[in-house]
Design a protein around this motif. Structure first.
Motif: not given
Length: 458
Positions: A357-364
């Motif tokens: 989540l915090v490393r940008g792997k789940l959201l645009r």
């Protein structure tokens, strides 16, 4: 009855809607094989971890020393001696109000003292006994001071309140504004009724001469001479002053360990652990008075007094055992907490999720920016809040992102950094809901994150 009702409702297939989550839940039978197995295997743990148990036993260790040293009896006797005809009724009534410190022995000590106090000013000893008896029963729980029972009531109230809100902590001092005023109102009411109504019938109260003599003899038999008792009371008073001064000075620094977060006094270690300080207080004054009067003459006396005190609350301990088993038999289903109580996971799963989540792997990217766009909360720990995600500063530098969650008996704190460190701490034996204990859980996460980071990232 409740167990049988739960069996019948379970067998009938009754379902109800949980108002907090909208889910439909059934009734859990308390006599099912799983419920009985859990009750038997967890009986010891349920009793030992029952909140009021430790508070009551601990405070009684100190109170027993003060009571059995003769201190409370001496204070009551001094308070009621030398009263004038105008103040004798109010004085005896106030003595009954303070009788909570004497527990069950209040009747043995204060009723004869009431008779002697009234007789000394030329009034009916029978009326003095009536005033003392009524004051103990009607006003004994309204005490202007913190009494041993207040710690018990506070711990029981905390157990009940945490069924609704786990963060609620009821302190022994929380009810003082009510009990202090009530003590004087009730004592004044008793004095008013006696002076305006019972005094008119006082001439009908003719005491039995033998009983009056026995009461007087019981009061006179103090066990020590007057000079020794006076000296012991004075030095005990100095011990009280020294103890209070020590606590005040210990709490003066804003960084004192007796204070709370940000130097708070109300939400502090001292207030949350008031039972510990009460125990030490009663132990101190009892030991000082007992040593000076000779009631405590050897190393065995204090442990024996403590043992007697614990024996005196044996019926209460039996009640606590029954209550703790009842609570274990009818636990709260975590589903009442909605989604927070319905997710089943593990520490490693939470770590993987937060890392992604915090490393940008789940959201645009645009969603990620909104997620981590935070606002300060004003909390002294530097916490800021985004869209369901918190950021907190690390003691080793930088920030970590995560969240905390708790339910009755459980607490979880998890965090991750954008350079790839993650940590989750879970507690499954209710840490007690105090701020200090929750802070310890968060501190454990921070320590793990700092130790797991590479020197370059720090």
């Amino acid at each position: 009855m409740v167990a049988l009702a739960s069996w019948a409702l379970n067998a009938s297939g009754l379902r109800v809607e949980d108002p907090s989550s909208g889910d439909v839940v059934g009734v859990r039978s308390a006599v099912s094989a799983d419920a009985v197995r859990d009750l038997i295997t967890g009986a010891e743990e349920s009793f030992v971890t029952f909140g009021p148990l430790g508070v009551v036993v601990m405070v009684m260790l100190g109170v027993a020393v003060a009571e059995r040293s003769g201190l409370f009896e001496a204070l009551a006797r001094r308070m009621l001696s030398g009263l004038s005809p105008r103040t004798v009724v109010l004085g005896v009534a106030l003595g009954g109000v303070l009788g909570k410190f004497l527990s069950d022995s209040a009747y043995v000590v204060l009723i004869p003292l009431g008779a002697v106090a009234f007789r000394a000013v030329g009034r009916s000893p029978m009326l003095g006994m009536i005033v003392a008896f009524v004051s103990i029963n009607a006003a004994g729980d309204a005490n202007p001071l913190i009494a041993p029972g207040d710690a018990l009531f506070a711990s029981v109230a905390t157990e009940a309140a945490q069924l609704v809100d786990k963060d609620v902590v009821v302190r022994a001092t929380d009810n003082m504004y009510f009990t202090t005023v009530s003590a004087f109102v009730l004592a004044g009411t008793i004095a008013l009724v006696v002076d305006k109504i019972l005094t008119k019938r006082e001439h009908h109260l003719i005491p039995d001469a033998d009983l009056e003599a026995a009461a007087a003899q019981q009061v006179v038999a103090a066990g020590v001479d007057d000079a020794t008792e006076r000296r012991a009371l004075k030095l005990t008073g100095l011990a009280v002053l020294a103890y209070a001064t020590l606590i005040v000075f210990a709490m003066l620094p804003a960084s004192s360990p007796l204070r709370g977060e940000g130097g708070a006094i109300v939400e502090s270690t001292f207030m949350n652990a008031i039972a510990v300080f009460l125990t030490v207080f009663f132990l101190l004054i009892g030991a000082v008075y007992g040593r000076l009067t000779g009631r405590i003459s050897g190393s065995r006396a204090i442990p024996e007094f403590m043992a007697d005190g614990v024996r005196s609350i044996a019926p209460l301990l039996v009640l606590f055992f029954a209550v703790s088993q009842f609570l274990a038999l009818f636990p709260i289903n975590p589903t009442v907490a909605g989604a927070a109580g319905e997710m089943i996971s593990s520490g490693s799963d939470v770590n993987r999720f937060l890392d992604a989540l915090v490393r940008g792997k789940l959201l645009r990217p645009a969603q990620q920016r909104e997620l981590m766009r935070t606002r300060p909360t004003g909390n002294p720990d530097g916490r800021a809040y985004g869209l369901g995600l918190e950021s907190r500063p690390l003691p080793c530098g930088g920030l970590y992102w995560g969240h905390t969650g708790d339910f009755l008996g459980y607490e979880t704190a998890a965090g991750a950094t954008i350079d790839g460190s993650q940590a989750t701490v879970m507690v499954n034996l209710g840490p007690g809901a105090s701020d200090a204990q929750s802070d310890d859980v968060k501190a454990a996460v921070q320590t793990a994150l700092c130790e797991g980071r590479s020197p370059a990232s720090q």
